[in-house]
Design a protein around this motif. Structure first.
Motif, PDB file in Angstrom:
ATOM      1  N   ASN A  45       0.826  -1.205   0.000  1.00 17.26           N
ATOM      2  CA  ASN A  45       0.000   0.000   0.000  1.00 17.26           C
ATOM      3  C   ASN A  45       0.862   1.257   0.000  1.00 17.26           C
ATOM      4  O   ASN A  45       0.558   2.226  -0.702  1.00 17.26           O
ATOM      5  N   GLY A  49       1.612   4.396  -3.349  1.00 15.20           N
ATOM      6  CA  GLY A  49       1.485   5.841  -3.267  1.00 15.20           C
ATOM      7  C   GLY A  49       2.758   6.607  -3.598  1.00 15.20           C
ATOM      8  O   GLY A  49       2.762   7.834  -3.562  1.00 15.20           O
ATOM      9  N   ASP A  51       5.843   8.087  -5.982  1.00 16.39           N
ATOM     10  CA  ASP A  51       5.985   8.504  -7.374  1.00 16.39           C
ATOM     11  C   ASP A  51       7.225   7.853  -7.982  1.00 16.39           C
ATOM     12  O   ASP A  51       7.929   7.091  -7.323  1.00 16.39           O
ATOM     13  N   ASP A 136       3.911   2.381  -8.955  1.00 13.33           N
ATOM     14  CA  ASP A 136       3.312   3.698  -8.809  1.00 13.33           C
ATOM     15  C   ASP A 136       1.938   3.793  -9.476  1.00 13.33           C
ATOM     16  O   ASP A 136       1.494   4.868  -9.849  1.00 13.33           O
TER      17      ASP A 136
END
Length: 140
Positions: A45, A49, A51, A136
């Protein structure tokens, strides 16, 4: 002269019965396996998130050791969790921790090589990762 006795074919033995197939016994997960499975979920998880310029690392909540760029995670039943990877200087590092002392900080850190895609470990930990190789959300 005596007659030779006629040979009779040997009686066939009945085929041996195969033992019944035993179903795998459902065993409860150990505390270490539970902790491992949950950590994998948190890592996946968290990485989803990040990048394209970030990778996951772990901060040590208990001291000033710095961060560990996580390369793997494991457990030893019934109660040991282990993290391994590299520290900020690139030295191989491993943390071995009892599940009752588990305190982990996941951190986003800049990836090391600009020309390389960010390294993601979530899809290496257990099957089922659907976030793509970069993690990503770029899976198509």
């Amino acid at each position: 002269m005596a007659k030779a006795a006629a040979k009779t074919p040997a009686a066939k033995k009945p085929a041996a019965k195969k033992p019944p197939v035993k179903k795998p016994v459902d065993r409860p997960k150990s505390p270490a396996e539970w902790a491992h499975d949950r950590l994998v979920m948190y890592i996946r998880n968290f990485e989803a998130g990040l990048d394209a310029e970030q990778e996951i690392a772990m901060g040590f909540a208990s001291d000033e050791t710095g961060v560990l760029r996580i390369e793997g995670l494991g457990f030893f039943e019934p109660d040991i969790i282990t993290f391994y990877g590299r520290d900020e200087d690139g030295a191989k590092t491993q943390l071995i921790q009892h599940v009752s002392q588990l305190s982990v900080t996941l951190r986003a850190v800049a990836k090391l090589a600009e020309e390389e895609p960010p390294r993601r470990i979530g899809f290496h930990l257990t099957p089922g990762w659907i976030g793509g190789d970069s993690g990503d959300g770029s899976a198509g």
